[in-house]
Design a protein around this motif. Structure first.
Motif, PDB file in Angstrom:
ATOM      1  N   ALA A 147       0.821  -1.215   0.000  1.00  0.00           N
ATOM      2  CA  ALA A 147       0.000   0.000   0.000  1.00  0.00           C
ATOM      3  C   ALA A 147       0.859   1.271   0.000  1.00  0.00           C
ATOM      4  O   ALA A 147       0.364   2.359  -0.289  1.00  0.00           O
ATOM      5  CB  ALA A 147      -0.931   0.002   1.202  1.00  0.00           C
ATOM      6  N   LYS A 148       2.152   1.122   0.309  1.00  0.00           N
ATOM      7  CA  LYS A 148       3.010   2.303   0.441  1.00  0.00           C
ATOM      8  C   LYS A 148       4.012   2.465  -0.698  1.00  0.00           C
ATOM      9  O   LYS A 148       4.861   3.347  -0.634  1.00  0.00           O
ATOM     10  CB  LYS A 148       3.753   2.221   1.775  1.00  0.00           C
ATOM     11  N   LYS A 149       3.920   1.595  -1.712  1.00  0.00           N
ATOM     12  CA  LYS A 149       4.852   1.712  -2.838  1.00  0.00           C
ATOM     13  C   LYS A 149       4.063   1.671  -4.145  1.00  0.00           C
ATOM     14  O   LYS A 149       3.603   0.615  -4.581  1.00  0.00           O
ATOM     15  CB  LYS A 149       5.893   0.586  -2.804  1.00  0.00           C
ATOM     16  N   GLU A 150       3.913   2.817  -4.780  1.00  0.00           N
ATOM     17  CA  GLU A 150       3.070   2.927  -5.970  1.00  0.00           C
ATOM     18  C   GLU A 150       3.598   2.133  -7.159  1.00  0.00           C
ATOM     19  O   GLU A 150       2.818   1.611  -7.959  1.00  0.00           O
ATOM     20  CB  GLU A 150       2.924   4.400  -6.377  1.00  0.00           C
ATOM     21  N   ASN A 151       4.913   2.054  -7.291  1.00  0.00           N
ATOM     22  CA  ASN A 151       5.502   1.411  -8.471  1.00  0.00           C
ATOM     23  C   ASN A 151       6.060   0.026  -8.152  1.00  0.00           C
ATOM     24  O   ASN A 151       7.036  -0.425  -8.769  1.00  0.00           O
ATOM     25  CB  ASN A 151       6.595   2.285  -9.072  1.00  0.00           C
ATOM     26  N   ALA A 152       5.465  -0.660  -7.197  1.00  0.00           N
ATOM     27  CA  ALA A 152       5.943  -1.988  -6.816  1.00  0.00           C
ATOM     28  C   ALA A 152       5.840  -2.964  -7.985  1.00  0.00           C
ATOM     29  O   ALA A 152       4.955  -2.854  -8.839  1.00  0.00           O
ATOM     30  CB  ALA A 152       5.134  -2.512  -5.630  1.00  0.00           C
ATOM     31  N   ARG A 177      -6.820  -4.068  -6.425  1.00  0.00           N
ATOM     32  CA  ARG A 177      -6.461  -3.484  -5.132  1.00  0.00           C
ATOM     33  C   ARG A 177      -5.308  -2.489  -5.257  1.00  0.00           C
ATOM     34  O   ARG A 177      -5.276  -1.469  -4.552  1.00  0.00           O
ATOM     35  CB  ARG A 177      -6.075  -4.621  -4.170  1.00  0.00           C
ATOM     36  N   TYR A 178      -4.358  -2.779  -6.158  1.00  0.00           N
ATOM     37  CA  TYR A 178      -3.170  -1.930  -6.322  1.00  0.00           C
ATOM     38  C   TYR A 178      -2.974  -1.623  -7.812  1.00  0.00           C
ATOM     39  O   TYR A 178      -2.076  -2.183  -8.466  1.00  0.00           O
ATOM     40  CB  TYR A 178      -1.927  -2.634  -5.758  1.00  0.00           C
ATOM     41  N   THR A 181      -1.649   0.701  -9.560  1.00  0.00           N
ATOM     42  CA  THR A 181      -0.418   1.329 -10.066  1.00  0.00           C
ATOM     43  C   THR A 181       0.770   0.371 -10.076  1.00  0.00           C
ATOM     44  O   THR A 181       1.850   0.727 -10.540  1.00  0.00           O
ATOM     45  CB  THR A 181      -0.038   2.559  -9.211  1.00  0.00           C
ATOM     46  N   HIS A 182       0.591  -0.841  -9.562  1.00  0.00           N
ATOM     47  CA  HIS A 182       1.704  -1.791  -9.516  1.00  0.00           C
ATOM     48  C   HIS A 182       1.943  -2.432 -10.876  1.00  0.00           C
ATOM     49  O   HIS A 182       1.041  -2.503 -11.723  1.00  0.00           O
ATOM     50  CB  HIS A 182       1.414  -2.891  -8.490  1.00  0.00           C
ATOM     51  N   GLN A 183       3.162  -2.906 -11.077  1.00  0.00           N
ATOM     52  CA  GLN A 183       3.516  -3.633 -12.296  1.00  0.00           C
ATOM     53  C   GLN A 183       3.522  -5.126 -11.982  1.00  0.00           C
ATOM     54  O   GLN A 183       4.178  -5.572 -11.042  1.00  0.00           O
ATOM     55  CB  GLN A 183       4.896  -3.207 -12.802  1.00  0.00           C
ATOM     56  N   ASP A 186       9.579  -6.814  -5.816  1.00  0.00           N
ATOM     57  CA  ASP A 186       9.145  -6.522  -4.441  1.00  0.00           C
ATOM     58  C   ASP A 186       8.427  -7.708  -3.811  1.00  0.00           C
ATOM     59  O   ASP A 186       8.471  -7.888  -2.589  1.00  0.00           O
ATOM     60  CB  ASP A 186       8.213  -5.303  -4.456  1.00  0.00           C
TER      61      ASP A 186
END
Length: 310
Positions: free
Chosen positions: A114-119, A135-136, A138-140, A161
Protein backbone atom coordinates in the motif's frame (compact mmCIF):
# COMPACT_ATOMS: atom_id res chain seq x y z
CA UNK A 1 -3.87 -56.78 -3.38
CA UNK A 2 -0.62 -57.94 -5.01
CA UNK A 3 -1.28 -55.93 -8.22
CA UNK A 4 1.21 -53.06 -8.45
CA UNK A 5 -0.48 -49.74 -9.18
CA UNK A 6 1.59 -47.67 -11.62
CA UNK A 7 1.23 -44.02 -10.59
CA UNK A 8 2.02 -41.25 -13.07
CA UNK A 9 3.24 -37.88 -11.80
CA UNK A 10 4.87 -34.73 -13.07
CA UNK A 11 8.53 -34.77 -12.07
CA UNK A 12 8.63 -31.44 -10.21
CA UNK A 13 9.45 -31.53 -6.50
CA UNK A 14 5.93 -30.45 -5.52
CA UNK A 15 4.23 -32.96 -7.83
CA UNK A 16 6.43 -35.76 -6.49
CA UNK A 17 5.61 -34.73 -2.90
CA UNK A 18 1.92 -34.96 -3.71
CA UNK A 19 2.29 -38.30 -5.47
CA UNK A 20 4.32 -39.73 -2.60
CA UNK A 21 1.53 -38.67 -0.22
CA UNK A 22 -0.97 -40.64 -2.31
CA UNK A 23 1.38 -43.62 -2.57
CA UNK A 24 1.91 -43.63 1.20
CA UNK A 25 -1.86 -43.70 1.80
CA UNK A 26 -2.35 -46.56 -0.66
CA UNK A 27 0.61 -48.55 0.66
CA UNK A 28 -0.78 -48.19 4.18
CA UNK A 29 -3.87 -50.01 2.95
CA UNK A 30 -1.75 -52.75 1.40
CA UNK A 31 -1.65 -51.57 -2.23
CA UNK A 32 1.85 -51.80 -3.79
CA UNK A 33 2.73 -48.78 -5.96
CA UNK A 34 5.28 -47.84 -8.59
CA UNK A 35 6.15 -44.24 -9.49
CA UNK A 36 6.20 -43.13 -13.15
CA UNK A 37 7.56 -39.54 -13.45
CA UNK A 38 6.68 -37.59 -16.61
CA UNK A 39 7.20 -34.12 -18.07
CA UNK A 40 4.23 -32.11 -19.33
CA UNK A 41 3.91 -29.22 -21.79
CA UNK A 42 3.60 -26.85 -18.83
CA UNK A 43 6.91 -28.13 -17.45
CA UNK A 44 8.74 -27.82 -20.78
CA UNK A 45 7.46 -24.41 -21.94
CA UNK A 46 8.56 -22.11 -19.14
CA UNK A 47 8.45 -18.87 -21.12
CA UNK A 48 4.92 -18.48 -22.42
CA UNK A 49 2.24 -17.47 -19.89
CA UNK A 50 -0.23 -20.30 -19.24
CA UNK A 51 -3.22 -18.33 -20.51
CA UNK A 52 -1.41 -17.61 -23.80
CA UNK A 53 -0.81 -21.28 -24.65
CA UNK A 54 -4.35 -21.55 -25.98
CA UNK A 55 -4.90 -25.08 -24.63
CA UNK A 56 -6.30 -26.58 -21.46
CA UNK A 57 -4.55 -29.27 -19.46
CA UNK A 58 -0.99 -28.07 -20.02
CA UNK A 59 0.01 -29.89 -16.81
CA UNK A 60 -2.21 -32.96 -17.30
CA UNK A 61 -2.31 -34.12 -20.95
CA UNK A 62 0.79 -36.31 -20.85
CA UNK A 63 -0.47 -38.04 -17.69
CA UNK A 64 -3.89 -38.53 -19.28
CA UNK A 65 -2.21 -40.12 -22.30
CA UNK A 66 -0.27 -42.51 -20.06
CA UNK A 67 -3.54 -43.61 -18.45
CA UNK A 68 -5.39 -44.02 -21.74
CA UNK A 69 -2.49 -45.99 -23.26
CA UNK A 70 -2.40 -48.25 -20.19
CA UNK A 71 1.12 -47.10 -19.33
CA UNK A 72 -0.12 -46.05 -15.87
CA UNK A 73 -3.07 -46.95 -13.65
CA UNK A 74 -3.35 -43.77 -11.59
CA UNK A 75 -2.33 -40.14 -12.12
CA UNK A 76 -1.87 -37.57 -9.36
CA UNK A 77 -2.52 -33.86 -9.94
CA UNK A 78 -2.97 -30.53 -8.27
CA UNK A 79 -6.70 -30.37 -8.90
CA UNK A 80 -6.66 -26.69 -9.86
CA UNK A 81 -4.62 -27.74 -12.94
CA UNK A 82 -7.20 -30.32 -14.07
CA UNK A 83 -9.74 -29.23 -16.74
CA UNK A 84 -13.39 -29.52 -15.71
CA UNK A 85 -14.01 -31.98 -18.56
CA UNK A 86 -11.70 -34.99 -18.49
CA UNK A 87 -10.86 -37.11 -21.56
CA UNK A 88 -13.40 -39.82 -22.29
CA UNK A 89 -12.78 -42.88 -20.14
CA UNK A 90 -11.07 -41.06 -17.25
CA UNK A 91 -12.48 -40.01 -13.89
CA UNK A 92 -11.45 -38.28 -10.69
CA UNK A 93 -11.57 -41.27 -8.39
CA UNK A 94 -10.58 -39.48 -5.18
CA UNK A 95 -9.27 -36.32 -3.58
CA UNK A 96 -7.17 -36.02 -0.44
CA UNK A 97 -8.17 -33.70 2.39
CA UNK A 98 -7.69 -30.13 1.30
CA UNK A 99 -4.69 -28.21 2.57
CA UNK A 100 -4.68 -24.40 2.82
CA UNK A 101 -6.43 -22.69 -0.08
CA UNK A 102 -4.71 -19.35 0.70
CA UNK A 103 -2.60 -17.29 -1.66
CA UNK A 104 0.42 -15.62 -0.05
CA UNK A 105 2.78 -12.82 -0.98
CA UNK A 106 6.45 -13.61 -0.43
CA UNK A 107 8.15 -10.23 -0.14
CA UNK A 108 11.20 -8.23 0.88
CA UNK A 109 11.58 -7.42 4.55
CA UNK A 110 9.42 -4.44 5.50
CA UNK A 111 7.60 -4.28 2.15
CA UNK A 112 4.10 -2.77 2.32
CA UNK A 113 2.25 -2.89 -1.03
CA UNK A 114 0.00 0.00 0.00
CA UNK A 115 3.01 2.30 0.44
CA UNK A 116 4.85 1.71 -2.84
CA UNK A 117 3.07 2.93 -5.97
CA UNK A 118 5.50 1.41 -8.47
CA UNK A 119 5.94 -1.99 -6.82
CA UNK A 120 6.77 -4.97 -9.04
CA UNK A 121 4.92 -8.20 -8.24
CA UNK A 122 5.48 -11.55 -9.96
CA UNK A 123 2.80 -14.11 -10.79
CA UNK A 124 1.90 -16.38 -13.71
CA UNK A 125 -1.79 -16.44 -12.73
CA UNK A 126 -4.22 -14.06 -14.42
CA UNK A 127 -6.62 -14.61 -11.51
CA UNK A 128 -4.03 -13.30 -9.05
CA UNK A 129 -2.99 -10.53 -11.43
CA UNK A 130 -6.57 -9.33 -11.84
CA UNK A 131 -7.35 -9.25 -8.12
CA UNK A 132 -4.00 -7.62 -7.31
CA UNK A 133 -4.54 -4.84 -9.86
CA UNK A 134 -8.03 -4.24 -8.51
CA UNK A 135 -6.46 -3.48 -5.13
CA UNK A 136 -3.17 -1.93 -6.32
CA UNK A 137 -3.77 -0.50 -9.84
CA UNK A 138 -0.42 1.33 -10.07
CA UNK A 139 1.70 -1.79 -9.52
CA UNK A 140 3.52 -3.63 -12.30
CA UNK A 141 2.75 -7.36 -12.63
CA UNK A 142 5.39 -9.56 -14.30
CA UNK A 143 5.06 -13.13 -15.50
CA UNK A 144 7.08 -15.86 -13.79
CA UNK A 145 7.12 -19.57 -14.63
CA UNK A 146 8.91 -22.62 -13.28
CA UNK A 147 8.64 -24.92 -10.29
CA UNK A 148 8.47 -23.59 -6.74
CA UNK A 149 12.22 -23.58 -6.18
CA UNK A 150 12.88 -21.89 -9.53
CA UNK A 151 10.36 -19.13 -8.80
CA UNK A 152 11.79 -18.50 -5.34
CA UNK A 153 15.27 -18.19 -6.82
CA UNK A 154 14.00 -15.80 -9.53
CA UNK A 155 12.45 -13.67 -6.80
CA UNK A 156 15.81 -13.44 -5.03
CA UNK A 157 17.70 -12.71 -8.26
CA UNK A 158 15.35 -10.30 -10.05
CA UNK A 159 14.80 -7.73 -7.31
CA UNK A 160 11.01 -7.87 -7.48
CA UNK A 161 9.14 -6.52 -4.44
CA UNK A 162 7.02 -9.63 -4.09
CA UNK A 163 5.88 -12.88 -5.68
CA UNK A 164 2.55 -14.67 -5.17
CA UNK A 165 2.34 -18.37 -4.33
CA UNK A 166 -0.24 -20.89 -3.19
CA UNK A 167 0.54 -21.36 0.48
CA UNK A 168 -0.08 -25.11 0.31
CA UNK A 169 2.77 -25.71 -2.14
CA UNK A 170 5.38 -23.93 -0.02
CA UNK A 171 4.13 -25.63 3.14
CA UNK A 172 4.30 -29.09 1.57
CA UNK A 173 7.92 -28.52 0.56
CA UNK A 174 8.82 -26.82 3.83
CA UNK A 175 9.84 -23.71 1.89
CA UNK A 176 7.80 -21.01 3.60
CA UNK A 177 10.21 -18.09 3.90
CA UNK A 178 10.54 -15.69 6.81
CA UNK A 179 8.79 -12.79 5.11
CA UNK A 180 5.35 -13.58 3.70
CA UNK A 181 1.80 -12.28 4.06
CA UNK A 182 -1.42 -14.28 3.71
CA UNK A 183 -3.62 -12.54 1.15
CA UNK A 184 -6.88 -13.10 3.01
CA UNK A 185 -8.67 -10.70 0.67
CA UNK A 186 -7.76 -12.70 -2.45
CA UNK A 187 -10.30 -15.34 -3.49
CA UNK A 188 -8.55 -18.57 -4.45
CA UNK A 189 -8.73 -20.69 -7.60
CA UNK A 190 -11.34 -23.45 -7.75
CA UNK A 191 -9.99 -26.53 -5.92
CA UNK A 192 -6.78 -24.77 -4.81
CA UNK A 193 -4.88 -26.78 -2.19
CA UNK A 194 -6.41 -30.11 -3.27
CA UNK A 195 -4.65 -33.23 -4.56
CA UNK A 196 -6.67 -35.22 -7.12
CA UNK A 197 -6.33 -38.85 -8.15
CA UNK A 198 -7.40 -39.76 -11.69
CA UNK A 199 -7.77 -43.23 -13.20
CA UNK A 200 -9.57 -45.10 -15.96
CA UNK A 201 -13.26 -45.67 -15.28
CA UNK A 202 -12.94 -49.28 -16.43
CA UNK A 203 -10.08 -50.04 -14.03
CA UNK A 204 -12.19 -51.22 -11.12
CA UNK A 205 -9.18 -52.23 -9.01
CA UNK A 206 -7.70 -48.73 -9.19
CA UNK A 207 -11.08 -47.06 -8.63
CA UNK A 208 -11.81 -49.15 -5.53
CA UNK A 209 -8.32 -48.54 -4.10
CA UNK A 210 -8.56 -44.79 -4.63
CA UNK A 211 -12.08 -44.50 -3.22
CA UNK A 212 -10.73 -45.82 0.07
CA UNK A 213 -8.58 -42.70 0.55
CA UNK A 214 -11.15 -40.19 -0.70
CA UNK A 215 -12.00 -37.27 1.63
CA UNK A 216 -15.73 -36.67 1.10
CA UNK A 217 -16.06 -33.17 2.65
CA UNK A 218 -13.27 -31.95 0.36
CA UNK A 219 -14.86 -33.74 -2.59
CA UNK A 220 -18.15 -31.90 -2.04
CA UNK A 221 -16.56 -28.45 -1.74
CA UNK A 222 -14.27 -28.77 -4.75
CA UNK A 223 -17.13 -30.23 -6.81
CA UNK A 224 -19.16 -27.07 -6.13
CA UNK A 225 -16.20 -24.88 -7.13
CA UNK A 226 -15.43 -26.85 -10.30
CA UNK A 227 -19.12 -26.91 -11.26
CA UNK A 228 -19.10 -23.10 -11.08
CA UNK A 229 -16.01 -23.06 -13.30
CA UNK A 230 -17.56 -25.54 -15.74
CA UNK A 231 -20.77 -23.55 -16.21
CA UNK A 232 -18.75 -20.39 -16.86
CA UNK A 233 -16.66 -22.31 -19.44
CA UNK A 234 -13.53 -21.12 -17.67
CA UNK A 235 -9.95 -22.35 -17.53
CA UNK A 236 -6.48 -20.85 -17.23
CA UNK A 237 -7.51 -18.12 -19.71
CA UNK A 238 -10.26 -16.58 -17.52
CA UNK A 239 -9.76 -15.04 -14.05
CA UNK A 240 -12.34 -17.12 -12.16
CA UNK A 241 -12.16 -17.66 -8.41
CA UNK A 242 -14.31 -19.85 -6.19
CA UNK A 243 -14.42 -21.16 -2.64
CA UNK A 244 -16.97 -23.40 -0.93
CA UNK A 245 -16.91 -24.08 2.81
CA UNK A 246 -19.05 -26.01 5.25
CA UNK A 247 -20.89 -23.86 7.81
CA UNK A 248 -22.88 -26.09 10.18
CA UNK A 249 -25.70 -27.56 8.06
CA UNK A 250 -24.96 -25.29 5.11
CA UNK A 251 -22.34 -24.72 2.42
CA UNK A 252 -21.24 -21.13 1.95
CA UNK A 253 -19.99 -20.30 -1.54
CA UNK A 254 -18.18 -17.30 -3.00
CA UNK A 255 -17.45 -16.96 -6.70
CA UNK A 256 -15.74 -14.19 -8.65
CA UNK A 257 -15.10 -13.35 -12.28
CA UNK A 258 -13.02 -10.32 -13.22
CA UNK A 259 -11.38 -8.54 -16.14
CA UNK A 260 -7.66 -8.97 -16.84
CA UNK A 261 -6.79 -5.46 -15.67
CA UNK A 262 -8.91 -5.68 -12.52
CA UNK A 263 -11.11 -2.73 -13.48
CA UNK A 264 -14.27 -4.84 -13.55
CA UNK A 265 -15.34 -7.72 -11.37
CA UNK A 266 -18.49 -9.46 -10.26
CA UNK A 267 -18.78 -11.48 -7.08
CA UNK A 268 -21.59 -13.85 -6.19
CA UNK A 269 -22.31 -15.34 -2.75
CA UNK A 270 -24.64 -18.27 -2.11
CA UNK A 271 -25.65 -20.33 0.92
CA UNK A 272 -27.39 -23.68 0.49
CA UNK A 273 -28.28 -26.61 2.70
CA UNK A 274 -25.55 -29.24 2.51
CA UNK A 275 -28.06 -31.66 1.00
CA UNK A 276 -28.48 -29.28 -1.96
CA UNK A 277 -24.77 -28.91 -2.73
CA UNK A 278 -25.15 -30.12 -6.33
CA UNK A 279 -27.24 -27.03 -7.16
CA UNK A 280 -24.79 -24.38 -5.94
CA UNK A 281 -22.19 -24.17 -8.70
CA UNK A 282 -24.67 -23.83 -11.54
CA UNK A 283 -26.88 -21.39 -9.61
CA UNK A 284 -23.90 -19.13 -8.91
CA UNK A 285 -22.65 -19.35 -12.49
CA UNK A 286 -26.14 -18.52 -13.81
CA UNK A 287 -26.21 -15.41 -11.63
CA UNK A 288 -22.93 -14.28 -13.23
CA UNK A 289 -23.97 -15.09 -16.80
CA UNK A 290 -27.36 -13.40 -16.48
CA UNK A 291 -26.03 -10.11 -15.10
CA UNK A 292 -25.02 -7.29 -17.43
CA UNK A 293 -21.57 -6.94 -15.83
CA UNK A 294 -20.98 -10.68 -15.98
CA UNK A 295 -21.92 -10.77 -19.66
CA UNK A 296 -19.49 -7.95 -20.45
CA UNK A 297 -16.59 -9.63 -18.65
CA UNK A 298 -17.22 -13.08 -20.17
CA UNK A 299 -17.69 -11.63 -23.67
CA UNK A 300 -14.31 -9.92 -23.33
CA UNK A 301 -12.62 -13.26 -22.75
CA UNK A 302 -14.50 -15.04 -25.52
CA UNK A 303 -13.20 -12.43 -27.96
CA UNK A 304 -9.69 -12.67 -26.52
CA UNK A 305 -9.71 -16.48 -26.80
CA UNK A 306 -10.91 -16.32 -30.43
CA UNK A 307 -8.04 -13.97 -31.25
CA UNK A 308 -5.51 -16.12 -29.38
CA UNK A 309 -6.63 -19.32 -31.11
CA UNK A 310 -6.55 -17.72 -34.54
Amino acid sequence: MSHIHRIASRDSSLALWQTNAVMASLKQLGYPCELIPLKTLGDINLVEPLYAMGVQGVFTKELDTALLNNQADIAVHSLKDVPTVLPKGLMIAAVLERASNDDILVHREGFDPAKKENAVIATSSIRRKSQWLKRYPTHQLVNVRGNVGTRLKKFEDEGWDGIIFAKAGLERLNLLPKHFTVLNWMLSAPAQGTIAIVCRKEDKDAVIACKKINHEPTEICISVERDFLFHLEGGCSVPISALAKFENEHIHFEGLVSSLDGTRELKVTRKFLTSDWKKIGKAAADAIRQSNEGKLILDEFRKLNRNTNG
